[in-house]
Design an enzyme around this catalytic site. Structure first.
Site, mmCIF file in Angstrom:
data_model
loop_
_atom_site.group_PDB
_atom_site.id
_atom_site.type_symbol
_atom_site.label_atom_id
_atom_site.label_comp_id
_atom_site.label_asym_id
_atom_site.label_seq_id
_atom_site.Cartn_x
_atom_site.Cartn_y
_atom_site.Cartn_z
ATOM 1 N N ALA A 1 2.343 0.991 -26.249
ATOM 2 C CA ALA A 1 1.322 -0.051 -26.158
ATOM 3 C C ALA A 1 0.091 0.481 -25.427
ATOM 4 C CB ALA A 1 1.878 -1.268 -25.432
ATOM 5 N N GLY B 1 6.685 1.614 -27.233
ATOM 6 C CA GLY B 1 6.551 1.009 -28.558
ATOM 7 C C GLY B 1 6.507 2.027 -29.669
ATOM 8 N N GLU C 1 10.030 2.607 -30.410
ATOM 9 C CA GLU C 1 10.556 1.406 -31.063
ATOM 10 C C GLU C 1 10.124 1.341 -32.524
ATOM 11 O OE1 GLU C 1 11.076 -2.082 -27.868
ATOM 12 O OE2 GLU C 1 9.067 -1.206 -27.842
ATOM 13 N N GLU D 1 9.834 1.496 -20.107
ATOM 14 C CA GLU D 1 9.401 0.159 -19.702
ATOM 15 C C GLU D 1 9.973 -0.296 -18.358
ATOM 16 O OE1 GLU D 1 8.691 0.254 -24.124
ATOM 17 O OE2 GLU D 1 10.211 1.012 -22.726
#
Length: 343
Positions: free
Chosen positions: A118, A163, A166, A186
């Protein structure tokens, strides 16, 4: 009249003054000419359709059917902000509606990075509710990537963090270079992987390994990633895209309907008990029995040649009406005996 495209993806049944019904209970199989009118000149190696931080490129000639989804935001190491997320959503929707797609390769145009996760600079300016909305949208986007009916192959060279990892986990297959690094950091930011990481990682590497990676947030190398099953292949640095393209070409040569049904059967089966999973497999298998692709595969085996499935398609009730509206007139379909058009 333009030729029939090889439509096998999902379509929206559109209303019209005509009602449509099948004259036969089974789906219709129709032969189709090459897709020149759909993807442009077949002399070109790559046909670009979307630009910006997320690009779509369609390969042609013998690689027709392979689509590349490329991340290209070098100034932020492909970090996902609001604009990039919107472009990613549009790209996935475009591919989902592209009936010529057989396999998707997800890669980065930025050297030494797949995706840094992110955009934390943008994140700092968001309120808590805005952050929640963004993460929910990101989770939904990766679920849409995972739900594509065709296989997806992630190409990782360099860092796949947060992310970014992910996103790679949302693909069916992953290929990395030896110098790649992977991490879900995270918990170091006092949050958790919120775009599917806590669910997809344990399903891929196992519960214990996933917990260790998420709890500690530590980085692992490409070699360690392949040893734990996080990636399918780890190749010398700079060669991941070449290896992924080899895999995509192998998939692209197989029966496209069979590939879609295989993916559907696997995905459905993993979420239910074994009896239900076998029912899902039976359902997917039955959808292939009446197709010309299957008959061509048997004929090719008997004749010791490669099958040619590209000119053939299975038209379901969801796709037939849309195809007829775009590419043929009502009278032609009626003459072919495929449908009746009722006033």
């Amino acid at each position: 009249m333009p030729g029939f495209p090889a439509l096998i993806g999902r379509s929206i049944f559109r209303s019209s003054s005509h009602a449509l019904r099948f004259t036969h209970p089974t789906a219709a199989v129709v032969s189709a000419p090459p897709l020149r009118h759909r993807i442009g000149s077949r002399r070109a190696l790559i046909i670009q359709t979307l630009s910006g931080p997320v690009r779509i490129e369609r390969l042609s000639d013998s690689d027709s059917g392979i689509i590349e989804l490329k991340l290209d935001r070098p100034e932020a190491k492909n970090a996902i902000g609001k604009e990039m997320l919107r472009r990613l959503q549009n790209a996935i929707a475009t591919i989902d509606n592209d009936s010529s797609a057989n396999v998707v390769v997800v890669s980065s145009s930025v050297p030494k990075v797949f995706c840094a996760g992110a955009d934390l600079k943008e994140r700092k300016l968001m309120s808590a509710s805005e952050v929640q909305q963004f993460v929910n949208s990101l989770r939904s986007t990766f679920s849409s990537l995972e739900a594509l009916s065709v296989p997806t192959v992630a190409v990782i060279e360099g860092a796949a963090l947060g992310g970014g990892l992910e996103m790679a986990l949302s693909c069916d297959l992953r290929v990395c270079g030896e110098e790649s690094t992977f991490s879900l950091p995270e918990t170091g930011l006092a949050i958790i992987p919120g775009a599917g990481g806590t669910q997809r990682l344990p399903r891929i590497v196992g519960r214990s390994a996933a917990k260790e990676l998420i709890f500690t947030g530590r980085r692992i190398s490409g070699k360690e990633a392949v040893s734990m099953g996080l990636v399918n292949y780890c190749v010398p640095a700079g060669e991941a895209h070449h290896k992924a393209l080899q895999i995509a070409r192998d998939i692209n040569q197989k029966g496209p309907l069979a590939i879609r049904m295989a993916k559907q059967a696997i995905n459905k089966g993993l979420e239910v008990d074994m009896p239900s999973a076998l029912d899902a497999e039976e359902e997917c298998y039955e959808q292939l029995l009446g197709t010309q692709d299957r008959l061509e595969g048997l004929a090719a085996f008997a004749e010791k040649r490669k099958p040619s499935c590209a000119p053939l398609l299975l038209l379901t009730i969801e796709t037939l009406y849309e195809v007829s509206q775009k590419y043929v007139d009502d009278a032609l379909l009626s003459r072919l005996g495929l449908v009746d058009f009722c006033p």
